[in-house]
Scaffold this motif. Structure first.
Motif, PDB file in Angstrom:
ATOM      1  N   LYS A  48      -7.908   7.950   5.826  1.00 38.29           N
ATOM      2  CA  LYS A  48      -7.844   6.590   5.290  1.00 38.29           C
ATOM      3  C   LYS A  48      -9.233   6.132   4.842  1.00 38.29           C
ATOM      4  O   LYS A  48     -10.248   6.596   5.377  1.00 38.29           O
ATOM      5  CB  LYS A  48      -7.292   5.633   6.351  1.00 38.29           C
ATOM      6  N   LEU A  49      -9.263   5.261   3.865  1.00 41.78           N
ATOM      7  CA  LEU A  49     -10.531   4.687   3.432  1.00 41.78           C
ATOM      8  C   LEU A  49     -11.232   4.042   4.625  1.00 41.78           C
ATOM      9  O   LEU A  49     -10.609   3.309   5.400  1.00 41.78           O
ATOM     10  CB  LEU A  49     -10.305   3.647   2.332  1.00 41.78           C
ATOM     11  N   GLY A  50     -12.507   4.305   4.765  1.00 44.38           N
ATOM     12  CA  GLY A  50     -13.263   3.774   5.890  1.00 44.38           C
ATOM     13  C   GLY A  50     -13.327   4.700   7.081  1.00 44.38           C
ATOM     14  O   GLY A  50     -14.108   4.468   8.020  1.00 44.38           O
ATOM     15  N   ASP A  51     -12.504   5.773   7.073  1.00 51.33           N
ATOM     16  CA  ASP A  51     -12.585   6.750   8.163  1.00 51.33           C
ATOM     17  C   ASP A  51     -13.956   7.393   8.200  1.00 51.33           C
ATOM     18  O   ASP A  51     -14.628   7.558   7.175  1.00 51.33           O
ATOM     19  CB  ASP A  51     -11.546   7.865   7.955  1.00 51.33           C
ATOM     20  N   ILE A  52     -14.359   7.793   9.394  1.00 50.62           N
ATOM     21  CA  ILE A  52     -15.573   8.598   9.501  1.00 50.62           C
ATOM     22  C   ILE A  52     -15.185  10.069   9.580  1.00 50.62           C
ATOM     23  O   ILE A  52     -14.066  10.419   9.994  1.00 50.62           O
ATOM     24  CB  ILE A  52     -16.427   8.187  10.716  1.00 50.62           C
ATOM     25  N   LEU A  53     -16.078  10.942   9.142  1.00 52.60           N
ATOM     26  CA  LEU A  53     -15.848  12.381   9.124  1.00 52.60           C
ATOM     27  C   LEU A  53     -16.632  13.029  10.265  1.00 52.60           C
ATOM     28  O   LEU A  53     -17.819  12.753  10.445  1.00 52.60           O
ATOM     29  CB  LEU A  53     -16.288  12.973   7.787  1.00 52.60           C
ATOM     30  N   ALA A  77     -11.371  10.166  11.203  1.00 53.36           N
ATOM     31  CA  ALA A  77     -10.965   9.362  12.355  1.00 53.36           C
ATOM     32  C   ALA A  77     -11.319   7.900  12.156  1.00 53.36           C
ATOM     33  O   ALA A  77     -12.236   7.550  11.400  1.00 53.36           O
ATOM     34  CB  ALA A  77     -11.650   9.888  13.622  1.00 53.36           C
ATOM     35  N   ASP A  78     -10.603   7.057  12.870  1.00 56.27           N
ATOM     36  CA  ASP A  78     -10.883   5.633  12.893  1.00 56.27           C
ATOM     37  C   ASP A  78     -12.297   5.399  13.437  1.00 56.27           C
ATOM     38  O   ASP A  78     -12.761   6.106  14.335  1.00 56.27           O
ATOM     39  CB  ASP A  78      -9.859   4.938  13.805  1.00 56.27           C
ATOM     40  N   SER A 123      -4.996  10.660  21.420  1.00 55.65           N
ATOM     41  CA  SER A 123      -5.497   9.314  21.140  1.00 55.65           C
ATOM     42  C   SER A 123      -4.998   8.859  19.771  1.00 55.65           C
ATOM     43  O   SER A 123      -4.423   9.628  19.001  1.00 55.65           O
ATOM     44  CB  SER A 123      -7.022   9.305  21.158  1.00 55.65           C
ATOM     45  N   ASP A 124      -5.240   7.613  19.438  1.00 56.30           N
ATOM     46  CA  ASP A 124      -4.862   7.112  18.117  1.00 56.30           C
ATOM     47  C   ASP A 124      -6.072   7.028  17.184  1.00 56.30           C
ATOM     48  O   ASP A 124      -6.042   6.343  16.168  1.00 56.30           O
ATOM     49  CB  ASP A 124      -4.178   5.744  18.232  1.00 56.30           C
ATOM     50  N   TYR A 125      -7.137   7.761  17.535  1.00 52.02           N
ATOM     51  CA  TYR A 125      -8.335   7.757  16.693  1.00 52.02           C
ATOM     52  C   TYR A 125      -8.164   8.650  15.461  1.00 52.02           C
ATOM     53  O   TYR A 125      -8.573   8.313  14.362  1.00 52.02           O
ATOM     54  CB  TYR A 125      -9.556   8.250  17.474  1.00 52.02           C
ATOM     55  N   ILE A 126      -7.589   9.839  15.649  1.00 48.69           N
ATOM     56  CA  ILE A 126      -7.559  10.850  14.598  1.00 48.69           C
ATOM     57  C   ILE A 126      -6.483  10.541  13.575  1.00 48.69           C
ATOM     58  O   ILE A 126      -5.345  10.212  13.920  1.00 48.69           O
ATOM     59  CB  ILE A 126      -7.321  12.250  15.198  1.00 48.69           C
ATOM     60  N   HIS A 127      -6.859  10.694  12.295  1.00 49.77           N
ATOM     61  CA  HIS A 127      -5.893  10.536  11.208  1.00 49.77           C
ATOM     62  C   HIS A 127      -5.561  11.857  10.534  1.00 49.77           C
ATOM     63  O   HIS A 127      -4.420  12.078  10.143  1.00 49.77           O
ATOM     64  CB  HIS A 127      -6.431   9.549  10.170  1.00 49.77           C
ATOM     65  N   SER A 128      -6.539  12.725  10.361  1.00 47.93           N
ATOM     66  CA  SER A 128      -6.271  14.015   9.717  1.00 47.93           C
ATOM     67  C   SER A 128      -7.287  15.061  10.188  1.00 47.93           C
ATOM     68  O   SER A 128      -8.389  14.722  10.627  1.00 47.93           O
ATOM     69  CB  SER A 128      -6.309  13.887   8.188  1.00 47.93           C
ATOM     70  N   GLU A 156     -18.374   9.686   5.723  1.00 51.08           N
ATOM     71  CA  GLU A 156     -17.301   8.703   5.675  1.00 51.08           C
ATOM     72  C   GLU A 156     -16.441   8.914   4.437  1.00 51.08           C
ATOM     73  O   GLU A 156     -16.911   9.430   3.420  1.00 51.08           O
ATOM     74  CB  GLU A 156     -17.886   7.275   5.645  1.00 51.08           C
ATOM     75  N   ILE A 157     -15.181   8.489   4.521  1.00 53.51           N
ATOM     76  CA  ILE A 157     -14.294   8.460   3.366  1.00 53.51           C
ATOM     77  C   ILE A 157     -14.457   7.105   2.680  1.00 53.51           C
ATOM     78  O   ILE A 157     -14.373   6.066   3.321  1.00 53.51           O
ATOM     79  CB  ILE A 157     -12.828   8.691   3.776  1.00 53.51           C
ATOM     80  N   VAL A 158     -14.712   7.175   1.365  1.00 58.60           N
ATOM     81  CA  VAL A 158     -14.959   5.953   0.602  1.00 58.60           C
ATOM     82  C   VAL A 158     -14.055   5.932  -0.630  1.00 58.60           C
ATOM     83  O   VAL A 158     -13.418   6.916  -0.968  1.00 58.60           O
ATOM     84  CB  VAL A 158     -16.446   5.855   0.178  1.00 58.60           C
ATOM     85  N   GLU A 159     -14.018   4.801  -1.282  1.00 52.86           N
ATOM     86  CA  GLU A 159     -13.212   4.670  -2.490  1.00 52.86           C
ATOM     87  C   GLU A 159     -13.916   5.374  -3.656  1.00 52.86           C
ATOM     88  O   GLU A 159     -15.134   5.361  -3.776  1.00 52.86           O
ATOM     89  CB  GLU A 159     -13.012   3.188  -2.811  1.00 52.86           C
TER      90      GLU A 159
END
Length: 335
Positions: free
Chosen positions: A165-170, A307-308, A215-220, A325-328
Motif C-alpha cells: 500500500k502507498l505509505g508502506d515501508i520496505l 509493511a504498515d 501480526s497485522d503489520y505485513i501487507h506483502s 518506502e512505497i510512494v505514489e
C-alpha cells in the motif's frame, strides 16, 4: 563444517570445474522470459506469485519448483542452499512447507562420495525445515543440477507480492551481495573468510518469526532471487506505485564493501536493471557497490517485505532492515 573439512573440499574443488553461474544466476533474463511466455501464449505466468495457490476441497495448497546448478565449493553448501532456496517461495507467501520431491541431474563434476553427500545434505536440510521428502527424479548429465518441487499449505495470513500500500515501508531480512561475493571469490579477489560470510547468508532460512507473520503489520512479501532486489521490487509495485530506496540503509555483505564496482559489473546486473526498467522508471547509474548490489542475482536471498509504518515500534524485535518506502508514481528512486 570445520576449517579442515572445508579445506579438503576446497582442494577437491580445484579438480572440479566450479560453476560460476550456479543457483539463481542460471535464470533466464527476465526480459527474455517474458518474451518467450508472451510468444507461447503463457503471458499470465509472468504475473504469478512466488508459489501457485490451489484450492483442494477445503484446503489451500501452495506449489513451487526451484532447481539450478550447484552453488559453492562443497556438497554440503550446495545441498543446503538448493533446499532453502526452493522452500523460500513458500515462506514468501506466509505458507508452511510440508512435502518435497527432489530433482537432480547427477553430473560428471562430482564423484560418488560427493553425490551421496549432496543428497544426504538435501535430506537433512529438508528435515531441519520440517519438510518430508516423498520422492523425486534423477537423470545423468554433464553438470550437477539440484532442486526441489515443494508442496506447502496456506498459513494463517496469506501474502501476495502486489498487496503493498502507498505509505508502506520496505524491509529486508538479509544483506545483499552474495552473487557479487561469490564472483569475487571465484576470481581470487576474496579469500576464505569472505567465502564463509557469503555461505552464512545463503544458508540462512527465510522462515519468518511466527508472531510477525500473524501480526497485522505485513501487507506483502516476495523473495529476492535471480532478478535482484530492483527486479523483484518492480514486480511488487502495482500501477501508480513507485518506491524510494535509501542508499545508506541498504545492507550488503561486509566482504564486498571495498571491492571495485567496475570489476563486478556483469551481464546479470545489466539484465536485471533492464528488466526492472521495463516496469518502472529507474534513472540512477550503477556507479557504486551498493547500487550494483541492488541488481545482484541472489540465491536464497532475503525476503522483501512491505509493511504498515506501525512496525517501526517493534522493528528491532524482528531483525529486519528498513530500506525504503512505497510512494505514489512510477519511479524507483534512490536517495
Amino acid at each position: 563444517m570445520d576449517r579442515n573439512s572445508f579445506e579438503f573440499w576446497e582442494r577437491r574443488s580445484v579438480e572440479m570445474e566450479i560453476c560460476k553461474s550456479g543457483g539463481c544466476m542460471a535464470k533466464l533474463p527476465g526480459s527474455k522470459l517474458i518474451d518467450i511466455l508472451n510468444y507461447s501464449e503463457l503471458c499470465k505466468l509472468g504475473q504469478f506469485e512466488d508459489s501457485a495457490l490451489l484450492n483442494i476441497g477445503c484446503t489451500d495448497l501452495l506449489f513451487t519448483t526451484d532447481f539450478g546448478p550447484v552453488v559453492g565449493t562443497t556438497p554440503e553448501d550446495a545441498g543446503t542452499i538448493a533446499v532453502l532456496n526452493a522452500i523460500s517461495d513458500i515462506y514468501a507467501m506466509g505458507g508452511i512447507p510440508l512435502y518435497a520431491l527432489i530433482m537432480i541431474i547427477i553430473g560428471n563434476d562430482l564423484d560418488d562420495n560427493e553425490r551421496k553427500c549432496l543428497l544426504e545434505t538435501v535430506q537433512k536440510t529438508c528435515k531441519s525445515e520440517n519438510v518430508i521428502v516423498v520422492g523425486g527424479h534423477s537423470i545423468i548429465g554433464d553438470k550437477t543440477v539440484v532442486g526441489l518441487s515443494v508442496i506447502g499449505k496456506r498459513g494463517e495470513n496469506f501474502y501476495k507480492k502486489t498487496n503493498g500500500k502507498l505509505g508502506d515501508i520496505l524491509l529486508l531480512t538479509k544483506p545483499l551481495g552474495t552473487g557479487l561475493g561469490l564472483q569475487a571469490y571465484y576470481n581470487g579477489q576474496l579469500g576464505l573468510e569472505a567465502y564463509f560470510e557469503i555461505m552464512g547468508i545463503m544458508k540462512k532460512s527465510n522462515k519468518l518469526d511466527e508472531e510477525l507473520l500473524k501480526s497485522d503489520y505485513i501487507h506483502s512479501i516476495t523473495d529476492v532471487t535471480g532478478f535482484g532486489l530492483v527486479g523483484h521490487l518492480s514486480e511488487m509495485l502495482s500501477k501508480n506505485q513507485g518506491a524510494i530506496i535509501f542508499e545508506n540503509n541498504i545492507p550488503i555483505l561486509k566482504c564486498i564493501g571495498n571491492l571495485s564496482y567496475t570489476s563486478l559489473n556483469n551481464e546479470y546486473i545489466a539484465n536485471n536493471i533492464e528488466y526492472a526498467r521495463e516496469r518502472k522508471r529507474i534513472r540512477w547509474h550503477l556507479d557504486s557497490i551498493k547500487k550494483i548490489a541492488l541488481c545482484d542475482p541472489q540465491t536464497n536471498g532475503p525476503l522483501l517485505i512491505s509493511a504498515d509504518r506501525r512496525i517501526f515500534d517493534v522493528i528491532k524485535k524482528y531483525n529486519v532492515q528498513y530500506i525504503g518506502e512505497i510512494v505514489e508514481g512510477e519511479d524507483i528512486l534512490l536517495q
